[in-house]
Design a protein around this motif. Structure first.
Motif, PDB file in Angstrom:
ATOM      1  N   VAL A 116      -4.140   5.970  -0.524  1.00  0.00           N
ATOM      2  CA  VAL A 116      -5.148   4.889  -0.641  1.00  0.00           C
ATOM      3  C   VAL A 116      -6.569   5.280   0.247  1.00  0.00           C
ATOM      4  O   VAL A 116      -6.406   5.536   1.208  1.00  0.00           O
ATOM      5  CB  VAL A 116      -4.346   3.803   0.281  1.00  0.00           C
ATOM      6  N   LEU A 128       0.891  -1.284   0.038  1.00  0.00           N
ATOM      7  CA  LEU A 128      -0.034   0.008  -0.032  1.00  0.00           C
ATOM      8  C   LEU A 128       0.840   1.251   0.078  1.00  0.00           C
ATOM      9  O   LEU A 128       0.311   2.335  -0.247  1.00  0.00           O
ATOM     10  CB  LEU A 128      -0.920   0.071   1.293  1.00  0.00           C
ATOM     11  N   MET A 184       0.305   3.322  -5.606  1.00  0.00           N
ATOM     12  CA  MET A 184      -0.900   2.928  -4.981  1.00  0.00           C
ATOM     13  C   MET A 184      -1.421   4.247  -4.009  1.00  0.00           C
ATOM     14  O   MET A 184      -2.740   4.156  -3.608  1.00  0.00           O
ATOM     15  CB  MET A 184      -0.712   1.888  -3.975  1.00  0.00           C
ATOM     16  N   GLN A 185      -0.545   5.033  -3.755  1.00  0.00           N
ATOM     17  CA  GLN A 185      -0.741   6.259  -2.866  1.00  0.00           C
ATOM     18  C   GLN A 185      -1.446   7.706  -3.524  1.00  0.00           C
ATOM     19  O   GLN A 185      -1.257   7.708  -4.992  1.00  0.00           O
ATOM     20  CB  GLN A 185       0.231   6.939  -2.341  1.00  0.00           C
ATOM     21  N   SER A 224      -7.258   1.452  -6.169  1.00  0.00           N
ATOM     22  CA  SER A 224      -5.867   1.988  -6.520  1.00  0.00           C
ATOM     23  C   SER A 224      -5.235   0.727  -7.299  1.00  0.00           C
ATOM     24  O   SER A 224      -4.391   1.390  -8.184  1.00  0.00           O
ATOM     25  CB  SER A 224      -5.184   2.267  -5.203  1.00  0.00           C
ATOM     26  N   PRO A 265      -8.224   0.382  -1.763  1.00  0.00           N
ATOM     27  CA  PRO A 265      -7.080  -0.281  -2.091  1.00  0.00           C
ATOM     28  C   PRO A 265      -7.119  -1.181  -3.381  1.00  0.00           C
ATOM     29  O   PRO A 265      -6.501  -1.190  -4.364  1.00  0.00           O
ATOM     30  CB  PRO A 265      -6.466  -1.161  -1.027  1.00  0.00           C
TER      31      PRO A 265
END
Ligand SMILES: [Zn+2]
Length: 479
Positions: free
Chosen positions: A405, A397, A402-403, A411, A408
């Motif tokens: 989040v 994560l 992914m950020q 993403s 998730p």
């Protein structure tokens, strides 16, 4: 001995996609322990009180079930990469399949690197089970075993070859006996894999295509799949060429014909199945095929990316689902990236269905996990729940892609894809660690793939009836 299997705990995972049996769907859990012993998940909950031999810190991790690639051609698929993406036969609906694909011949002894390269990409994109429909060669089972993946091997067989007539028609060159020999060989493969010590390699019965096999062979193949209790898989309603041929021979749609043969059932998966009767390009003036597929519990293996390159897709993923058809997702050929297939499933469904409501992220994810498992007659795959196989994907994560989040899975599917896949466990075995493959050699297989592609493209002018080079047939994207 089972009692000696080590117990692994993924401790306090920030997010877990676990299976809720009561609600019959995937759900999010927060700060959960996921515990597996040997190859089986033992516990999913807020606090595991037993002891563990291995501990993995789940902080900053999403734990999700491994993806199931329900339709994949491992052998030679990557050799097409970058070659025919922009061309097709104009009079054959733009397909490259009949006219151009036969020009790329990968020899048996060249294939290993292409299979290994594909397996690497599958694991890195969170795939833990793959249905491989491609050429077998001596040593292939050893490679599949070594990869650590769960593989269903489809020893496909057929009675006709497609003969391209200068890109304006497809004719069929029949050898009925070859199909029967192929079925016998496929049965032997299924039986041999049933005894494989890994338990991860299994067989399926697969007549190659609806238009390249005769009725009696397809019927017998289905009967054998029932006897052996394995999945039955066939390409059907894949192209309009096939649809027109089935209409010419039998006066009905491929789906209707397969119903007449009594080979539609819950063990049946149809590869691609795009040109059902309601598809806007189809010659039919009926809308009955989806109801047929639903009635018998048939699965459709949807491979969005490969067909979208030719301008084709299901009409629509959501429409199939709402009709009650079980859907799984596959990569077919390259890219062997299941997370991108999940993304494309949603995007193409919404574009074709002209609505954000056609298909949700969770519905596509369901297809890539539980939908595929159902097609393989497996209740213990595609889910994180006690008793299911420990086929787990750990997503980082904290990866920049992914950020930030908020959700998730979104993403991962819409942005990060394979970049954030950190660890993969298959059958309880660690096969990807911190993004590094433990079972296969990605760099070496890719280097060899390049050599194979060079050799294959060199040979094109000898196979082309007009003696053209590959660049004359398919120029580079920029000159
Ligand atoms: Zn296929």
């Amino acid at each position: 001995m089972v009692s000696e299997d080590p117990t692994t705990i993924i401790s306090k995972a920030s997010w877990v996609i676990y299976w809720d049996w009561e609600k019959n769907r995937h759900r999010y859990g927060r700060d959960l322990d996921v515990v597996f012993k040997g190859n089986t998940i033992q516990y999913v909950g807020s606090e595991y009180r037993g002891k563990a031999d291995r501990r993995v810190d789940g902080n900053g991790i999403l734990v999700m079930p491994g993806l199931i690639d329900l339709h994949c051609h491992l052998f030679g698929g990557s050799v097409d990469k970058g070659v025919f993406d922009d061309i097709g036969a104009k009079a054959l609906y733009g397909h490259a399949l009949y006219t151009y694909s036969p020009l790329l011949q990968v020899w048996e002894e060249e294939g290993e690197a292409t299979v290994e390269g594909a397996l690497c990409e599958l694991i890195q994109s969170g795939t833990t089970t793959v249905v491989d429909i491609s050429r077998n060669y001596p040593g292939k089972m050893e490679l599949l075993d070594r990869s650590g993946l769960r593989v269903y091997v489809g020893e496909s067989f057929r009675q006709a070859r497609w003969i391209d007539v200068e890109g304006r028609a497809v004719e069929y060159q029949w050898n009925e006996e070859a199909g029967w020999e192929g079925l016998s060989k496929a049965i032997r493969t299924v039986e041999a894999l049933g005894k494989h010590p890994s338990g991860r390699l299994r067989g399926i019965i697969m007549p190659a295509q609806a238009d390249t096999c005769k009725a009696d062979l397809i019927k017998e193949a289905f009967k054998q799949a029932q006897i052996l209790d394995v999945p039955f898989h066939i390409h059907a309603a894949q192209t309009l060429i096939e649809v027109h041929e089935i209409v010419r021979r039998h006066g009905m749609s491929p789906i209707q014909w397969l119903e007449e043969l009594e080979v539609l059932g819950s063990r049946t998966t149809l590869g691609h199945c795009i040109f059902v009767d309601h598809h806007p390009w189809s010659p039919f003036r009926s809308e009955e095929d989806l109801r047929r597929l639903s009635r018998y519990g048939v699965t459709v293996a949807h491979c969005p990316t490969v067909f979208a390159r030719t301008g084709m897709t299901l009409h629509t993923f959501g429409k199939y689902r709402k009709a009650g058809v079980n859907l799984g997702i596959g990569t077919d050929s390259y890219p062997y990236n299941m997370l991108e297939e999940v993304r494309n499933t949603v995007l193409f469904a919404r574009t074709t269905g002209r609505s954000v409501f056609d298909t949700s992220t969770s519905e596509a994810f369901h297809a890539a996990t539980v939908g595929g498992a159902r097609a393989l007659l497996r209740d213990d795959l595609g889910k994180i729940a006690p008793g299911c196989k420990a086929d787990l994907v750990l997503v980082d994560l904290s990866h920049p892609s992914m950020q930030p989040v908020h959700d998730p899975l979104r993403s991962l599917v819409y942005v990060a894809a394979d970049r954030a896949v950190k660890d993969v466990y298959i059958d309880g075995n660690h096969v990807l660690k911190d993004g590094r493959l433990l079972t296969l050699d990605w760099a070496t297989s890719k280097r060899k793939e390049q050599e194979v592609q060079n050799a294959v493209l060199q040979r094109v002018s000898r196979l082309d009836p007009k003696g053209r080079s590959i660049l004359e047939i398919a120029p580079l994207s920029l000159d």
